[in-house]
Design a protein around this motif. Structure first.
Motif, PDB file in Angstrom:
ATOM      1  N   THR A  26       0.813  -1.223   0.000  1.00 36.80           N
ATOM      2  CA  THR A  26       0.000   0.000   0.000  1.00 36.80           C
ATOM      3  C   THR A  26       0.846   1.272   0.000  1.00 36.80           C
ATOM      4  OG1 THR A  26      -0.204  -0.146   2.408  1.00 36.80           O
ATOM      5  CG2 THR A  26      -2.028  -1.041   1.101  1.00 36.80           C
ATOM      6  N   PHE A  27       2.055   1.204   0.555  1.00 35.59           N
ATOM      7  CA  PHE A  27       2.868   2.430   0.591  1.00 35.59           C
ATOM      8  C   PHE A  27       3.172   2.889  -0.835  1.00 35.59           C
ATOM      9  CE2 PHE A  27       6.686   4.994   0.851  1.00 35.59           C
ATOM     10  CZ  PHE A  27       6.499   5.756   1.988  1.00 35.59           C
ATOM     11  N   ALA A  28       3.689   1.961  -1.660  1.00 32.55           N
ATOM     12  CA  ALA A  28       4.053   2.327  -3.039  1.00 32.55           C
ATOM     13  C   ALA A  28       2.809   2.741  -3.827  1.00 32.55           C
ATOM     14  CB  ALA A  28       4.759   1.166  -3.722  1.00 32.55           C
ATOM     15  N   GLU A  29       1.670   2.047  -3.622  1.00 33.15           N
ATOM     16  CA  GLU A  29       0.437   2.412  -4.347  1.00 33.15           C
ATOM     17  C   GLU A  29       0.027   3.845  -4.018  1.00 33.15           C
ATOM     18  OE1 GLU A  29      -2.943  -0.196  -3.902  1.00 33.15           O
ATOM     19  OE2 GLU A  29      -1.776  -1.928  -4.535  1.00 33.15           O
ATOM     20  N   SER A  30       0.058   4.179  -2.728  1.00 34.24           N
ATOM     21  CA  SER A  30      -0.407   5.507  -2.319  1.00 34.24           C
ATOM     22  C   SER A  30       0.558   6.598  -2.780  1.00 34.24           C
ATOM     23  CB  SER A  30      -0.587   5.564  -0.801  1.00 34.24           C
ATOM     24  OG  SER A  30      -1.554   4.614  -0.421  1.00 34.24           O
ATOM     25  N   MET A  31       1.865   6.325  -2.729  1.00 33.44           N
ATOM     26  CA  MET A  31       2.823   7.310  -3.237  1.00 33.44           C
ATOM     27  C   MET A  31       2.627   7.492  -4.746  1.00 33.44           C
ATOM     28  SD  MET A  31       4.638   8.643  -0.767  1.00 33.44           S
ATOM     29  CE  MET A  31       5.764   9.551  -1.791  1.00 33.44           C
ATOM     30  N   GLN A  32       2.373   6.376  -5.438  1.00 30.16           N
ATOM     31  CA  GLN A  32       2.142   6.445  -6.879  1.00 30.16           C
ATOM     32  C   GLN A  32       0.884   7.273  -7.178  1.00 30.16           C
ATOM     33  OE1 GLN A  32       4.377   5.482  -8.950  1.00 30.16           O
ATOM     34  NE2 GLN A  32       3.170   6.161 -10.714  1.00 30.16           N
TER      35      GLN A  32
END
Ligand code: SF4
Ligand code: SF4
Length: 305
Positions: free
Chosen positions: A153-159
């Protein structure tokens, strides 16, 4: 009009007059799109999860009359929260309707429900009014963020932040705040992540304390009228969300207006079925989350920042 007349609404347990807010001009209306969410964070103040239906998903036909009423009352902004708003099938249409009338702010977890709707979202960059997004990234630390929200979820939200920013939307970031944190160091760590993703590192970072799940009573100190005049001024009282905003929820099929975004788990803050009706009512500071507003100015709004 709904009347609230129990003694403990108006007085503290020691019998002192309870602190209150009288609402002034309505500047912001929030819509709670429903408590269903694709995630199930253990700390969620809404108690949201994929199967949660404490508050119903909204449809465009539910929202239109309240958007129209708010516009008649001179509202300045519409804001949307959940659950995850993009879980609601009609949310892009709801947002498009609102954004033709006023600027809008959307609180989102920035994961798959949003990323799947990017084509519809990009079209909103051409709406009559600005659409802004606030993406939740709890900590500037992948493992700590994903301990609550789940793997990836971290990478998804930053993306999502990056894509929304590049599409021309105003973006901000919601984070968790702890009393013992080194705020400068935490903010520097966020800025490093933002630079790493090619996002300006001066984004607004909106921090929230742990509000506890719905229905939990934290036994915070009671707020009296005396507290509100001793520790607050007319100007600071005007910054409480309930002084200038309302939140609309759909509860068992009925659209209801609550005092703010933080009290929808307590039916005493149901102020009626219309915005006009709700504005006539004094808001008593009795919810345990009111103490966060009182003690350190907790607010979901960007209007007064
Ligand atoms: S993403 Fe937000 S709304 Fe969904 S469960 Fe987590 S904190 Fe609650
Ligand atoms: S939580 Fe804050 S904004 Fe909401 S009713 Fe209490 S004092 Fe007002």
């Amino acid at each position: 009009m709904r009347r609230i007349a129990t003694a403990d609404w108006y007085r503290t347990s020691s019998g002192e007059p309870r602190g209150y807010i009288d609402t002034g001009r309505l500047r912001e209306v929030w819509f709670h799109t429903g408590t269903a969410c694709n995630l199930a964070c253990p700390f969620c103040l809404e108690g949201s999860s994929p199967a949660d239906d404490r508050l119903d998903l909204m449809r465009l036909a539910d929202v239109q009359p309240l958007v129209d009423e708010a516009c008649e009352l001179g509202v300045e902004q519409f804001s949307f929260t959940g659950g995850e708003p993009f879980v609601a099938k009609e949310f892009p249409a709801i947002l498009a309707y609102a954004a033709e009338r006023r600027p809008c702010l959307v609180l989102t977890n920035g994961t798959r429900p949003l990323l799947r709707r990017l084509a519809q979202i990009r079209a909103l960059a051409r709406a009559a009014h600005r659409v802004a997004f606030r993406v939740s990234i709890d900590y500037p630390d992948v493992a700590r963020h994903e301990a609550g929200r789940g793997e990836g979820t971290f990478a998804e939200s930053m993306q999502a932040l990056k894509v929304l920013h590049d599409a021309g939307f105003h973006v901000s970031l919601a984070r968790q705040w702890t009393a013992d944190e080194d705020t400068a160091a935490v903010e520097a760590a966020y800025q490093a992540w933002l630079r790493a993703y090619g996002i300006p590192d001066d984004l607004l970072l909106v921090s929230f304390p742990d509000f506890a799940p719905p229905g939990v009573d934290r036994h915070t100190p009671e707020i009296t009228e005396h507290c509100m005049t001793t520790y607050h001024s007319e100007q600071s009282r005007a910054g409480f969300m309930c002084a200038f905003s309302r939140m609309v929820v759909k509860d068992r099929g009925r659209m209801r207006v609550y005092a703010c975004t933080l009290v929808d788990d307590d039916g005493k803050y149901d102020l009626g079925g219309s915005l006009r009706e709700s504005l006539a009512q004094r808001v008593m500071l009795r919810h345990h989350r009111c103490f966060s507003c009182f003690s350190h100015g907790a607010s979901c709004s960007e209007i007064t920042r």
